[in-house]
Design a protein around this motif. Structure first.
Motif, PDB file in Angstrom:
ATOM      1  N   LEU A  73       0.826  -1.215   0.000  1.00 60.04           N
ATOM      2  CA  LEU A  73       0.000   0.000   0.000  1.00 60.04           C
ATOM      3  C   LEU A  73       0.860   1.265   0.000  1.00 60.04           C
ATOM      4  O   LEU A  73       0.428   2.323  -0.463  1.00 60.04           O
ATOM      5  CB  LEU A  73      -0.921   0.018   1.226  1.00 60.04           C
ATOM      6  CG  LEU A  73      -2.033  -1.036   1.292  1.00 60.04           C
ATOM      7  CD1 LEU A  73      -2.742  -0.939   2.634  1.00 60.04           C
ATOM      8  CD2 LEU A  73      -3.019  -0.863   0.150  1.00 60.04           C
ATOM      9  N   LEU A  74       2.072   1.138   0.516  1.00 57.91           N
ATOM     10  CA  LEU A  74       2.945   2.301   0.674  1.00 57.91           C
ATOM     11  C   LEU A  74       3.800   2.582  -0.559  1.00 57.91           C
ATOM     12  O   LEU A  74       4.492   3.599  -0.611  1.00 57.91           O
ATOM     13  CB  LEU A  74       3.858   2.084   1.886  1.00 57.91           C
ATOM     14  CG  LEU A  74       3.152   1.764   3.214  1.00 57.91           C
ATOM     15  CD1 LEU A  74       4.190   1.480   4.300  1.00 57.91           C
ATOM     16  CD2 LEU A  74       2.247   2.901   3.633  1.00 57.91           C
ATOM     17  N   SER A  80       2.933   3.257  -3.801  1.00 58.92           N
ATOM     18  CA  SER A  80       2.482   4.414  -4.589  1.00 58.92           C
ATOM     19  C   SER A  80       0.995   4.633  -4.369  1.00 58.92           C
ATOM     20  O   SER A  80       0.272   3.692  -4.016  1.00 58.92           O
ATOM     21  CB  SER A  80       2.751   4.187  -6.083  1.00 58.92           C
ATOM     22  OG  SER A  80       1.842   3.225  -6.602  1.00 58.92           O
ATOM     23  N   PRO A  81       0.512   5.859  -4.577  1.00 60.80           N
ATOM     24  CA  PRO A  81      -0.926   6.136  -4.450  1.00 60.80           C
ATOM     25  C   PRO A  81      -1.763   5.271  -5.397  1.00 60.80           C
ATOM     26  O   PRO A  81      -2.843   4.809  -5.030  1.00 60.80           O
ATOM     27  CB  PRO A  81      -1.034   7.626  -4.801  1.00 60.80           C
ATOM     28  CG  PRO A  81       0.317   8.180  -4.487  1.00 60.80           C
ATOM     29  CD  PRO A  81       1.282   7.095  -4.830  1.00 60.80           C
ATOM     30  N   TRP A  82      -1.223   5.077  -6.625  1.00 59.38           N
ATOM     31  CA  TRP A  82      -1.976   4.278  -7.597  1.00 59.38           C
ATOM     32  C   TRP A  82      -2.123   2.842  -7.116  1.00 59.38           C
ATOM     33  O   TRP A  82      -3.207   2.252  -7.171  1.00 59.38           O
ATOM     34  CB  TRP A  82      -1.241   4.283  -8.948  1.00 59.38           C
ATOM     35  CG  TRP A  82      -1.884   3.369  -9.951  1.00 59.38           C
ATOM     36  CD1 TRP A  82      -2.950   3.626 -10.740  1.00 59.38           C
ATOM     37  CD2 TRP A  82      -1.490   2.021 -10.219  1.00 59.38           C
ATOM     38  NE1 TRP A  82      -3.261   2.529 -11.498  1.00 59.38           N
ATOM     39  CE2 TRP A  82      -2.377   1.524 -11.201  1.00 59.38           C
ATOM     40  CE3 TRP A  82      -0.476   1.182  -9.742  1.00 59.38           C
ATOM     41  CZ2 TRP A  82      -2.282   0.231 -11.706  1.00 59.38           C
ATOM     42  CZ3 TRP A  82      -0.387  -0.111 -10.242  1.00 59.38           C
ATOM     43  CH2 TRP A  82      -1.275  -0.567 -11.207  1.00 59.38           C
ATOM     44  N   HIS A 122      -1.959   1.828  -4.048  1.00 59.51           N
ATOM     45  CA  HIS A 122      -2.837   1.878  -2.883  1.00 59.51           C
ATOM     46  C   HIS A 122      -4.292   1.827  -3.320  1.00 59.51           C
ATOM     47  O   HIS A 122      -5.089   1.020  -2.797  1.00 59.51           O
ATOM     48  CB  HIS A 122      -2.562   3.162  -2.087  1.00 59.51           C
ATOM     49  CG  HIS A 122      -3.315   3.251  -0.794  1.00 59.51           C
ATOM     50  ND1 HIS A 122      -4.656   3.566  -0.737  1.00 59.51           N
ATOM     51  CD2 HIS A 122      -2.907   3.066   0.500  1.00 59.51           C
ATOM     52  CE1 HIS A 122      -5.054   3.585   0.517  1.00 59.51           C
ATOM     53  NE2 HIS A 122      -4.012   3.286   1.283  1.00 59.51           N
ATOM     54  N   ARG A 123      -4.668   2.677  -4.289  1.00 62.48           N
ATOM     55  CA  ARG A 123      -6.056   2.706  -4.763  1.00 62.48           C
ATOM     56  C   ARG A 123      -6.465   1.372  -5.394  1.00 62.48           C
ATOM     57  O   ARG A 123      -7.577   0.892  -5.186  1.00 62.48           O
ATOM     58  CB  ARG A 123      -6.228   3.840  -5.784  1.00 62.48           C
ATOM     59  CG  ARG A 123      -6.193   5.232  -5.199  1.00 62.48           C
ATOM     60  CD  ARG A 123      -6.685   6.256  -6.215  1.00 62.48           C
ATOM     61  NE  ARG A 123      -5.877   6.248  -7.440  1.00 62.48           N
ATOM     62  CZ  ARG A 123      -4.787   6.981  -7.608  1.00 62.48           C
ATOM     63  NH1 ARG A 123      -4.357   7.772  -6.632  1.00 62.48           N
ATOM     64  NH2 ARG A 123      -4.102   6.927  -8.749  1.00 62.48           N
ATOM     65  N   THR A 124      -5.527   0.797  -6.148  1.00 64.30           N
ATOM     66  CA  THR A 124      -5.817  -0.470  -6.825  1.00 64.30           C
ATOM     67  C   THR A 124      -6.096  -1.587  -5.825  1.00 64.30           C
ATOM     68  O   THR A 124      -7.076  -2.326  -5.945  1.00 64.30           O
ATOM     69  CB  THR A 124      -4.639  -0.878  -7.729  1.00 64.30           C
ATOM     70  OG1 THR A 124      -4.424   0.141  -8.703  1.00 64.30           O
ATOM     71  CG2 THR A 124      -4.937  -2.194  -8.440  1.00 64.30           C
ATOM     72  N   SER A 141      -9.306  -1.200  -3.745  1.00 68.22           N
ATOM     73  CA  SER A 141     -10.535  -1.366  -4.532  1.00 68.22           C
ATOM     74  C   SER A 141     -11.002  -2.815  -4.609  1.00 68.22           C
ATOM     75  O   SER A 141     -12.059  -3.095  -5.162  1.00 68.22           O
ATOM     76  CB  SER A 141     -10.328  -0.827  -5.950  1.00 68.22           C
ATOM     77  OG  SER A 141      -9.403  -1.630  -6.676  1.00 68.22           O
ATOM     78  N   ARG A 193     -11.292  -0.070   4.532  1.00 72.41           N
ATOM     79  CA  ARG A 193     -11.023  -1.301   3.782  1.00 72.41           C
ATOM     80  C   ARG A 193     -11.351  -2.564   4.581  1.00 72.41           C
ATOM     81  O   ARG A 193     -11.530  -3.638   4.006  1.00 72.41           O
ATOM     82  CB  ARG A 193      -9.575  -1.341   3.300  1.00 72.41           C
ATOM     83  CG  ARG A 193      -8.511  -1.390   4.369  1.00 72.41           C
ATOM     84  CD  ARG A 193      -7.137  -1.561   3.723  1.00 72.41           C
ATOM     85  NE  ARG A 193      -6.040  -1.571   4.674  1.00 72.41           N
ATOM     86  CZ  ARG A 193      -5.340  -0.515   5.036  1.00 72.41           C
ATOM     87  NH1 ARG A 193      -5.649   0.681   4.550  1.00 72.41           N
ATOM     88  NH2 ARG A 193      -4.341  -0.615   5.896  1.00 72.41           N
TER      89      ARG A 193
END
Length: 360
Positions: free
Chosen positions: A46-47, A49-51, A53-55, A58, A86
């Motif tokens: 999760l740490l 990248s933001p992308w 993390h979002r993936t 989800s 989550r």
């Protein structure tokens, strides 16, 4: 000019393919890979990248388990985790031998994270010795569809804690009370009355239980597949004989059942679906009871006769004639009446045997 258009078209196609790869393929691959990662590794991802993390966030199916087994500061970690969106649909919480988990943490969960516990199906509090009836009341009142509850080796829980469990959680089918030395027959009565569809029950070393309590279970929990009453020497044949009522029983641990006689064991032999039977230190048993098991329980895969001096080669011959194709574990160490118990001799009788020693 046509070449320029063709080049542009090719570049656009490659760009579109890259977008598709990033949007569809990579998330699918990540989901597959992530399901095989340990919880710590998944959280570390999760740490990145933001992308990423979002993936990951989800995909709700990645966040159905919380495991803080053997970790320090587990109580605060648990409260913090369940406060995150989550974990809104978490199904399994494992706190086996977790440190620093106390009643107040479970009360905090009830007051602050109630919504996140509505889908919880399995709760493992094994070895969490600071939890008392107070904590059990709090956590069970927040878990309406709990199916599996395990609180092995807890010497604080009493009948009151079990009463809270059966009152708040109506769907339990798997219950482990092993080592809960303060519970009595009252707890077994509560379990029997409220969990008629119970399938797995572990009462190892619950030393205050008597025939009366066990009989309540045997009479009312007819769907039991696994019963562990290891190291409980207070029961008598009056209770053991009623184990025959459990038509679905596959696993039975009677280690240390000093009062079990051939008569009681012959009744147990009516449990024709038994796959695993532990008779270690059942010192009153002789060939009569063991042969009854051989004739009745023809699907046995695991059998321990460890320490029983009253059995002889006759019982092994009977077992071989009925279970030679199924038994893979057989412990006859300490059975001085059995003379043919070398590895080769046992393999001759039981060709599929893989394990020759259960107890050391």
């Amino acid at each position: 000019m046509p070449e320029t258009k063709q080049t542009l078209f090719k570049m656009e196609a490659e760009a579109e393919a890259k977008v598709t790869w990033n949007r569809e393929t990579i998330p699918k691959v990540l989901k597959i890979v992530s399901t095989r990662l340990a919880q710590r590794d998944l959280i570390s991802l999760l740490l990145v990248s933001p992308w990423l993390h979002r993936t990951l966030v989800s995909h709700p199916s990645l966040w159905l388990v919380l495991d803080f087994s053997e970790m320090g500061n587990a109580g605060n970690r648990l409260v913090a985790a369940l406060s995150l969106p989550r974990y809104r649909h978490v199904k399994h919480i494992k706190l086996e031998f977790a440190q620093d988990i106390e009643d107040n943490h479970l009360e905090l969960l009830k007051s602050k994270c109630l919504d996140s516990l509505q889908d919880l199906e399995s709760l493992n509090l094994n070895g969490c010795q600071k939890i008392s009836d107070k904590g059990i009341e709090a956590i069970t009142s927040a878990c309406p569809i709990l199916k599996v509850f395990s609180i092995y080796w807890n010497v604080r829980i009493t009948d009151m804690g079990v009463e809270c469990l059966v009152k708040n959680c109506k769907h339990v089918t798997d219950l482990n009370l092993s080592g809960c030395k303060k519970i009595s027959d009252r707890s077994l009565q509560l379990v029997a009355e409220n969990y008629p569809k119970l399938e797995f029950l572990d009462l190892t070393r619950c030393v205050n239980l008597t025939d009366h309590g066990l009989q309540q279970i045997l009479l009312k929990c007819s769907f039991l597949q696994s019963l562990n009453i290891y190291a409980l020497s207070s029961f008598t044949d009056e209770a053991y004989q009623r184990i025959s009522l459990l038509a679905h029983l596959k696993f039975l641990d009677l280690c240390g059942a000093q009062n079990l006689s051939d008569e009681g064991l012959s009744c147990i032999a009516k449990c024709v679906n038994l796959v695993s039977l532990n008779l270690t230190w059942c010192v009153r048993v002789t060939d009569v009871g063991a042969i009854a098991i051989a004739q009745g329980c023809t699907s046995l895969e695991f059998l321990s006769l460890f320490g029983i001096v009253g059995v002889t080669d006759r019982c092994l011959e009977a077992l071989s004639s009925s279970c030679s194709n199924t038994i893979t574990t057989l412990d006859v160490n300490g059975c001085i009446g059995i003379k043919r118990r070398s590895r080769d001799e046992l393999l001759h009788l039981f060709p599929h045997l893989k394990c020759f020693k259960v107890h050391s």
